[in-house]
Design an enzyme around this catalytic site. Sequence first.
Site, mmCIF file in Angstrom:
data_model
loop_
_atom_site.group_PDB
_atom_site.id
_atom_site.type_symbol
_atom_site.label_atom_id
_atom_site.label_comp_id
_atom_site.label_asym_id
_atom_site.label_seq_id
_atom_site.Cartn_x
_atom_site.Cartn_y
_atom_site.Cartn_z
ATOM 1 N N CYS A 11 0.841 -1.192 0.000
ATOM 2 C CA CYS A 11 0.000 0.000 0.000
ATOM 3 C C CYS A 11 0.876 1.241 0.000
ATOM 4 C CB CYS A 11 -0.946 0.008 1.201
ATOM 5 S SG CYS A 11 -0.098 0.143 2.793
ATOM 6 N N CYS A 14 3.483 1.766 2.711
ATOM 7 C CA CYS A 14 4.773 1.111 2.497
ATOM 8 C C CYS A 14 5.688 2.009 1.669
ATOM 9 C CB CYS A 14 4.582 -0.224 1.778
ATOM 10 S SG CYS A 14 3.474 -1.380 2.602
ATOM 11 N N ASP A 426 7.848 24.564 -35.051
ATOM 12 C CA ASP A 426 8.907 24.784 -36.030
ATOM 13 C C ASP A 426 8.353 24.353 -37.395
ATOM 14 O OD1 ASP A 426 11.562 25.086 -37.178
ATOM 15 O OD2 ASP A 426 11.640 22.895 -37.148
#
Length: 759
Positions: A11, A14, A426
Amino acid sequence: MTDLLVGGMTCAACVSRVEKKLNRIDGVSATVNLATGLARIAHPPEVGADELISTVERAGYTAQLPPPAEETSDDDEERAEGRERLLITAVLAFPVLVLSMVPALQFDYWQWLCFTLAGPVVVWSSQPFHARALRGLRHGTATMDTLVSLGVIASYLWSVYALYFGGAGDPGMRMPFSWLPSADGGTAHVYLEAAVGVPLFVLAGRYLEARVRHGTGSALRALAELGAKDVELKGSGSRRIPVSQLRTGQEFMVRPGEKTATDGVVTEGSSALDLSLVTGESTPVEVGPGFRVVGGAVNSGGLLVVRATAVGADTQLARITRLVTDAQAGKARIQRLADAIAGVFVPAIVTVAACVLGFWLGAGAEPEAAVTAAVAVLVVACPCALGLATPTAFLAATGHGAQLGVLIKEPGALERLRRVDTAVFDKTGTLTTGRMTLVETVVAEGVDAAAVLRLAGAVEYGSEHPIGRALVAAARQQTGDDVLPGVAGFRAVRGEGVHGRVEGQEVSVRSPRVAGPLPDVLHAGLLRAEEAGHTAVVVESDSRPVALLAVGDTLRPSSGAAVTKLKRLGIEPVLVTGDGPAAARAVARELSITAVHAGVSPEGKAELVAALRAEGRHVAVIGDGVNDAAALASADLGIAMGSGTDAAIGAADITLVREDMAAVVAAVLLTRRTLTTIRANLVWAFGYNVVTVPLAATGWLNPMFAALAMSASSVLVVGNSLRLRTHRARPRTRPANPARVTHRSAADARRGSDDLTLR
């Protein structure tokens, strides 16, 4: 920079703990991704991998260096083990759930049968939760496994008390099932259905979660599998060697149906290459001697001989895989907030559960009801969804983006692209192909256009000038003949043109400046060429002007549709180029771009971007050359063409693998879909806990159904992210012939491309 594979994380709590432990080391900055299990760590040279691994292990998790790409194995074995544990748990838990929920099936001593079946579930099936919870306790931390373990143990211990001391073990005892916690006339309620239901539903949820998370990473695994495994060297007598032994400069064979072993240049043969797996281009590309090819492309036609120009980590396929991996290792700003909340979530829930237990007992409630409410709070709370809401969406988006030809360097690029309202393009090599081609042929009265082009291509064959190469290519394409007539007495005059004798005629291809008076039809063609910003040359036969050939850089077939689609998405296009005003205006006119800046230096491009940002705009720059690097780096977001220079690609946040402006639109649509998915995930993850925790605390939620809801929340979040893999934004364009005899209008150019659709 070091990457570690961290094991044992379940989870977001952790994740938070591992990051905190690593970041406490001097000079170390770490980000951990729950979805991939990868920790990306920036550290000084004196901090080695062994110290980093031991730090993670001291936090209560496992860590190892990622194996080489060729040794990376799938997680099928781990998922098979989870499936086996789930199936055994289901067999043991099902009778307990049925007997506990259907009073009509309860018989004498049914509760003791359930108690016997529940034992292995509580001990063996829940062993991963207990082990990780105990490991976290030793390291002073609490995770999702802590909540599950406490819930299972509390339910089971209460059932033991009820069976042995609360009268629930008496023969003939019947227990009515209630969707809500309840007491039964002084007889302690047996919560064995919660003791087996919690691990059953959590195991089922994590198994389904692992499957869908495995699916979100399928694009990256597909990239790793694209490359050829072996290759046949030229002149080796059909002997094949592993691709890893191939060296730059060696020539290899690519037979029909085979994959190109590595990046290279075709030296012999011609064929069509299917690049759909590498760049997302759906139409096979015709190649011949001198054409560049990429590794992983499938040969759909004839035999090719290719000279290797890049091998191993230097190939385009390897760079694509590396970019996707790097992007998936990153962490978005919004995810850091979710992880910070999750870091204190579990201790807060344990505290809430203890307070709920104390409140119910202090209020005079039955101990059974108090324990039930506390267990429901422990079980229903879910930090997993918080930890998975963002990384699984980014994992799916970056992987699918690679399949669409859009390579995203890091998650922050998606967040910035979502806010873009101005796109600075460009011209050369971005909106246009960047290659000189024949765009118009104007002939004098009574002159055959194909014959004139054939003569011009023949006399230009000995020229190395870009205009000459364009005319030779056009002559070969239009006549369908690779062999042009021979030329005698070839000579090139600098600043004027080329001359030679072809098939008994004196042929010259020269600048209009030095040519004699032109017929009206040729003069009109010259004016059109100058207005369009094209370069015109005059073809003379025996000193008589017979044709005018206009050569220029043509628009990409998808540029018009892409610009139109971006406008519909609320993004204003701006054209900036170092070319002259005539060429810039011609392109802008064909694409219906109103903001045009011509003759701009590289520094000027960066200054223009700064000025636009100063106006409050969010600017993306799309370019391909060294002269675009400064603008790409100074913009809110830089997008580089994959065919561009290393400087441009290095400065950009997103790289377009395929030479197709439709990929820009695909990137925008994918971004918006991804961020919408993330918002939905976070709303669910937060909203779920806001609603269910109070329900559990007030006794309105049975622990078994709390476990079901908790497991479903994570699966729903990951499943929602998985939907990004179905995102489609593909161009439907009709190939246009760049060489034509009559003038092509802006309206014709726009009709040459269909719109983009999102399917």
